[in-house]
Scaffold this motif. Sequence first.
Motif, PDB file in Angstrom:
ATOM      1  N   THR A  88      13.255  15.136  39.033  1.00  0.00           N
ATOM      2  CA  THR A  88      13.851  16.465  38.950  1.00  0.00           C
ATOM      3  C   THR A  88      12.765  17.519  38.931  1.00  0.00           C
ATOM      4  O   THR A  88      12.840  18.515  39.650  1.00  0.00           O
ATOM      5  CB  THR A  88      14.713  16.578  37.676  1.00  0.00           C
ATOM      6  N   ASP A  92      12.385  20.381  41.675  1.00  0.00           N
ATOM      7  CA  ASP A  92      12.516  21.773  41.245  1.00  0.00           C
ATOM      8  C   ASP A  92      11.300  22.573  41.642  1.00  0.00           C
ATOM      9  O   ASP A  92      11.392  23.755  41.988  1.00  0.00           O
ATOM     10  CB  ASP A  92      12.678  21.842  39.723  1.00  0.00           C
ATOM     11  N   PHE A  95      10.989  24.785  44.871  1.00  0.00           N
ATOM     12  CA  PHE A  95      11.637  26.088  45.032  1.00  0.00           C
ATOM     13  C   PHE A  95      11.232  27.033  43.906  1.00  0.00           C
ATOM     14  O   PHE A  95      10.940  26.620  42.799  1.00  0.00           O
ATOM     15  CB  PHE A  95      13.161  25.925  45.016  1.00  0.00           C
ATOM     16  N   GLY A  99      15.288  30.800  44.308  1.00  0.00           N
ATOM     17  CA  GLY A  99      15.870  29.947  45.342  1.00  0.00           C
ATOM     18  C   GLY A  99      15.107  29.916  46.643  1.00  0.00           C
ATOM     19  O   GLY A  99      15.499  29.208  47.567  1.00  0.00           O
ATOM     20  N   THR A 161      29.674  14.995  44.581  1.00  0.00           N
ATOM     21  CA  THR A 161      28.655  16.002  44.247  1.00  0.00           C
ATOM     22  C   THR A 161      27.389  15.335  43.738  1.00  0.00           C
ATOM     23  O   THR A 161      26.279  15.691  44.148  1.00  0.00           O
ATOM     24  CB  THR A 161      29.192  16.974  43.175  1.00  0.00           C
ATOM     25  N   HIS A 168      20.102  14.774  48.606  1.00  0.00           N
ATOM     26  CA  HIS A 168      19.342  15.995  48.862  1.00  0.00           C
ATOM     27  C   HIS A 168      17.931  15.860  48.307  1.00  0.00           C
ATOM     28  O   HIS A 168      16.947  16.165  48.986  1.00  0.00           O
ATOM     29  CB  HIS A 168      20.071  17.181  48.231  1.00  0.00           C
ATOM     30  N   ARG A 169      17.853  15.378  47.059  1.00  0.00           N
ATOM     31  CA  ARG A 169      16.547  15.224  46.443  1.00  0.00           C
ATOM     32  C   ARG A 169      15.689  14.189  47.160  1.00  0.00           C
ATOM     33  O   ARG A 169      14.484  14.381  47.332  1.00  0.00           O
ATOM     34  CB  ARG A 169      16.733  14.853  44.975  1.00  0.00           C
TER      35      ARG A 169
ATOM     36  N   ARG B   3      15.075  26.027  33.302  1.00  0.00           N
ATOM     37  CA  ARG B   3      14.895  26.307  34.727  1.00  0.00           C
ATOM     38  C   ARG B   3      15.493  25.191  35.561  1.00  0.00           C
ATOM     39  O   ARG B   3      16.116  25.406  36.585  1.00  0.00           O
ATOM     40  CB  ARG B   3      13.408  26.480  35.027  1.00  0.00           C
ATOM     41  N   SER B   4      15.279  23.967  35.096  1.00  0.00           N
ATOM     42  CA  SER B   4      15.847  22.798  35.788  1.00  0.00           C
ATOM     43  C   SER B   4      17.348  22.928  35.933  1.00  0.00           C
ATOM     44  O   SER B   4      17.911  22.650  36.977  1.00  0.00           O
ATOM     45  CB  SER B   4      15.561  21.526  34.995  1.00  0.00           C
ATOM     46  N   MET B   6      19.109  25.579  35.827  1.00  0.00           N
ATOM     47  CA  MET B   6      19.410  26.677  36.744  1.00  0.00           C
ATOM     48  C   MET B   6      19.328  26.205  38.183  1.00  0.00           C
ATOM     49  O   MET B   6      20.197  26.480  38.994  1.00  0.00           O
ATOM     50  CB  MET B   6      18.362  27.793  36.536  1.00  0.00           C
ATOM     51  N   VAL B   7      18.260  25.480  38.487  1.00  0.00           N
ATOM     52  CA  VAL B   7      18.069  24.997  39.857  1.00  0.00           C
ATOM     53  C   VAL B   7      19.194  24.046  40.240  1.00  0.00           C
ATOM     54  O   VAL B   7      19.759  24.113  41.322  1.00  0.00           O
ATOM     55  CB  VAL B   7      16.699  24.298  40.027  1.00  0.00           C
ATOM     56  N   ARG B   8      19.548  23.170  39.302  1.00  0.00           N
ATOM     57  CA  ARG B   8      20.618  22.204  39.584  1.00  0.00           C
ATOM     58  C   ARG B   8      21.924  22.902  39.863  1.00  0.00           C
ATOM     59  O   ARG B   8      22.665  22.534  40.746  1.00  0.00           O
ATOM     60  CB  ARG B   8      20.805  21.246  38.410  1.00  0.00           C
ATOM     61  N   GLU B  11      22.041  24.370  43.258  1.00  0.00           N
ATOM     62  CA  GLU B  11      22.195  23.396  44.325  1.00  0.00           C
ATOM     63  C   GLU B  11      23.650  23.200  44.706  1.00  0.00           C
ATOM     64  O   GLU B  11      23.971  23.020  45.854  1.00  0.00           O
ATOM     65  CB  GLU B  11      21.632  22.041  43.886  1.00  0.00           C
ATOM     66  N   VAL B  12      24.528  23.194  43.702  1.00  0.00           N
ATOM     67  CA  VAL B  12      25.912  22.832  44.020  1.00  0.00           C
ATOM     68  C   VAL B  12      26.849  24.030  44.112  1.00  0.00           C
ATOM     69  O   VAL B  12      27.911  23.937  44.671  1.00  0.00           O
ATOM     70  CB  VAL B  12      26.482  21.800  43.014  1.00  0.00           C
ATOM     71  N   LEU B  22      17.344  27.319  48.690  1.00  0.00           N
ATOM     72  CA  LEU B  22      17.737  26.119  47.962  1.00  0.00           C
ATOM     73  C   LEU B  22      19.184  25.751  48.317  1.00  0.00           C
ATOM     74  O   LEU B  22      19.490  24.596  48.620  1.00  0.00           O
ATOM     75  CB  LEU B  22      17.594  26.351  46.456  1.00  0.00           C
TER      76      LEU B  22
END
Lengths: 187, 79
Positions: A88, A92, A95, A99, A161, A168-169, B3-4, B6-8, B11-12, B22
């Motif tokens: 992760t 992360d 980006f 974003g 999902t 994606h990762r 932050r993790s 937030m990024v996750r 993504e969706v 992203l």
Amino acid sequence: MSTPGDQELEQYRAYLLRYAALQLRDVDLAEDVVQETLLAALEGRARFSGKSSRKTWLTGILKHKIIDVIRRKSREQPIVTDNAESETAAVDALFKADGHWQQFPARWGNPEKSLEDKDFWEIFERCSQLMPARTARVFMLREVMELTSEEICKELAITPTHLWVILHRARLSLRECLEVKWFGGKK
Amino acid sequence: MSRSEMVRREEVKIGRFKLSCLQASALMSQAQERALGPVERVRLRLHLAVCAGCANFLRQLEFIRAAVRRYRDRETDSA
């Protein structure tokens, strides 16, 4: 139409091993699964109709056993826990908080040319090893065994999902590695 | 929220009209598994029209899919 005997099935062992090792990322598991496959094939050889080739038939049995193993392993330890934090964090980091890419994907020119280059495949192998084993297995289920989203979600009891995030990762990390180690220098 | 996290979430969730890179990359990846809806396709196309990095990413995704399958065939073909 002859039913396949021991020797005739044995000749496929090496091929089955390569397929299973690629999918499972674990040589011991691969050997177990191939052994089970050949046993199942021997026991079921009277049912071999001869419509497909022996290789296709054996591969079919193998695929089912591989899925069984992956399903069992994912229940023993849920997919999230395997190296999840470091993966992760690595993804992360690709980006910014808003974003945008930290570094825009570069042009790779004509990447198909690299598929004929032995050196490329060594790099590719190394890059695919970077994925945590569980991510790799899910990625391979989709890309190597070509199961559909629905099939994978059903086998592993995960939501679409969740699956899409895993894939994606996997793609982000593979892409990043290939750009850094191979395509980065080419403009 | 970390932050993790937030990024996750980014993504969706495809909430705002304009996609971030992203979100665009996540959509492009999902397009390899499912058909995108008409709104998703429009938003993605708009993003790709202004973002060369993501346009490169799209091509690279297609290459990676082809490369993995070629890798599989190379690894499993009898030597």
